[in-house]
Write an enzyme that holds these catalytic residues in place. Sequence first.
Site, mmCIF file in Angstrom:
data_model
loop_
_atom_site.group_PDB
_atom_site.id
_atom_site.type_symbol
_atom_site.label_atom_id
_atom_site.label_comp_id
_atom_site.label_asym_id
_atom_site.label_seq_id
_atom_site.Cartn_x
_atom_site.Cartn_y
_atom_site.Cartn_z
ATOM 1 N N LYS A 40 -0.942 -24.930 -35.776
ATOM 2 C CA LYS A 40 -2.038 -25.786 -35.318
ATOM 3 C C LYS A 40 -1.573 -27.239 -35.117
ATOM 4 C CE LYS A 40 -5.797 -23.006 -37.356
ATOM 5 N NZ LYS A 40 -7.051 -23.062 -38.163
ATOM 6 N N TYR A 50 -12.412 -19.747 -29.862
ATOM 7 C CA TYR A 50 -13.194 -19.620 -31.095
ATOM 8 C C TYR A 50 -14.649 -19.236 -30.817
ATOM 9 C CZ TYR A 50 -9.550 -21.544 -34.188
ATOM 10 O OH TYR A 50 -8.413 -21.737 -34.933
ATOM 11 N N ARG A 109 -0.350 -22.213 -45.834
ATOM 12 C CA ARG A 109 -1.474 -23.163 -45.871
ATOM 13 C C ARG A 109 -1.425 -24.033 -47.126
ATOM 14 N NH1 ARG A 109 -5.970 -19.047 -43.305
ATOM 15 N NH2 ARG A 109 -5.880 -19.854 -41.168
ATOM 16 N N ASN A 144 -5.655 -26.612 -41.443
ATOM 17 C CA ASN A 144 -4.965 -25.692 -42.353
ATOM 18 C C ASN A 144 -3.702 -25.082 -41.755
ATOM 19 O OD1 ASN A 144 -6.255 -24.042 -40.562
ATOM 20 N ND2 ASN A 144 -7.402 -22.853 -42.071
ATOM 21 N N HIS A 202 -3.025 -20.362 -37.754
ATOM 22 C CA HIS A 202 -4.061 -19.388 -37.440
ATOM 23 C C HIS A 202 -3.436 -18.006 -37.388
ATOM 24 C CE1 HIS A 202 -7.180 -17.152 -35.286
ATOM 25 N NE2 HIS A 202 -6.186 -16.659 -34.572
ATOM 26 N N GLU A 215 -6.942 -12.223 -28.642
ATOM 27 C CA GLU A 215 -6.259 -13.514 -28.784
ATOM 28 C C GLU A 215 -4.892 -13.504 -28.099
ATOM 29 O OE1 GLU A 215 -8.593 -14.584 -32.937
ATOM 30 O OE2 GLU A 215 -6.424 -14.295 -33.005
HETATM 31 P P1 ATP Z 1 -8.041 -18.452 -38.700
HETATM 32 O O1 ATP Z 1 -9.095 -17.715 -37.894
HETATM 33 O O2 ATP Z 1 -7.727 -19.840 -38.173
HETATM 34 O O3 ATP Z 1 -6.807 -17.648 -38.935
HETATM 35 P P2 ATP Z 1 -9.505 -17.804 -41.057
HETATM 36 O O4 ATP Z 1 -9.709 -16.464 -40.450
HETATM 37 O O5 ATP Z 1 -8.898 -17.893 -42.409
HETATM 38 O O6 ATP Z 1 -8.635 -18.725 -40.146
HETATM 39 P P3 ATP Z 1 -12.160 -18.464 -40.106
HETATM 40 O O7 ATP Z 1 -13.323 -18.255 -40.997
HETATM 41 O O8 ATP Z 1 -11.881 -17.511 -38.986
HETATM 42 O O9 ATP Z 1 -10.866 -18.608 -41.048
HETATM 43 O O10 ATP Z 1 -12.276 -19.931 -39.523
HETATM 44 C C1 ATP Z 1 -11.509 -20.324 -38.391
HETATM 45 C C2 ATP Z 1 -11.003 -21.713 -38.611
HETATM 46 O O11 ATP Z 1 -12.117 -22.593 -38.703
HETATM 47 C C3 ATP Z 1 -10.237 -21.930 -39.920
HETATM 48 O O12 ATP Z 1 -8.872 -21.604 -39.854
HETATM 49 C C4 ATP Z 1 -10.428 -23.414 -40.137
HETATM 50 O O13 ATP Z 1 -9.527 -24.192 -39.341
HETATM 51 C C5 ATP Z 1 -11.848 -23.634 -39.639
HETATM 52 N N1 ATP Z 1 -12.844 -23.539 -40.716
HETATM 53 C C6 ATP Z 1 -13.226 -22.432 -41.388
HETATM 54 N N2 ATP Z 1 -14.161 -22.689 -42.301
HETATM 55 C C7 ATP Z 1 -14.384 -24.028 -42.199
HETATM 56 C C8 ATP Z 1 -15.234 -24.934 -42.883
HETATM 57 N N3 ATP Z 1 -16.069 -24.531 -43.846
HETATM 58 N N4 ATP Z 1 -15.195 -26.240 -42.530
HETATM 59 C C9 ATP Z 1 -14.368 -26.669 -41.545
HETATM 60 N N5 ATP Z 1 -13.531 -25.865 -40.863
HETATM 61 C C10 ATP Z 1 -13.534 -24.570 -41.186
HETATM 62 MG MG MG Z 2 -10.421 -16.187 -38.447
#
Ligand code: ATP
Ligand code: MG
Length: 144
Positions: free
Chosen positions: A9, A49, A102, A112, A115, A126
């Site tokens: 990222k 997203y 992370r 974080n 992805h 994706e």
């Molecule tokens: P990713 O999809 O990026 O691999 P993930 O599956 O662990 O991560 P998701 O729940 O899909 O998490 O959320 C997608 C992304 O949105 C996260 O990687 C993070 O960057 C952001 N995100 C998730 N939860 C929050 C939150 N509560 N506040 C701010 N940003 C968030």
């Molecule tokens: Mg995710």
Amino acid sequence: MEQTFAIIKPDAVSSGHTGAILQRIEEAGFRVAAMRMVRMTKAEAEGFYAVHRARPFFDSLTTFMSSGPAVVLALEAADAIARWRTLMGATDPGQAGEGTLRRRFGSSIERNATHGSDAPETAAFELGYFFRGLERVGEPVPAP
Ligand code: ATP
Ligand code: MG
């Protein structure tokens, strides 16, 4: 063999951690099947997203993801989807286990560092969002 879709990222790229993360990817036994640096537009990040459209962090997340260059990857290994998520660690770097990407490179639940796709269906969407099939190179054909 399975392919998953990964992003280094914009936070990790701008803080100079691209090389360290690629080294961890290779050391963990993933084959890099495709890789490109991209500067997503806001609309491209919103399309990527789209499943999170209704979440409160959607606008902030897509602004962040379009804030600078990122590195997009197709990673191949047996059980690549699950193994890449294990290497990344929990979404929130503060909750991510010792030794995960992370934990080491993330600075907040949003910023974080990486992805990873969470299921075969999302990996297919994706990978196709960023790579044409031809760009995801196979193993070289051995000489006769
Ligand atoms: P990713 O999809 O990026 O691999 P993930 O599956 O662990 O991560 P998701 O729940 O899909 O998490 O959320 C997608 C992304 O949105 C996260 O990687 C993070 O960057 C952001 N995100 C998730 N939860 C929050 C939150 N509560 N506040 C701010 N940003 C968030
Ligand atoms: Mg995710």
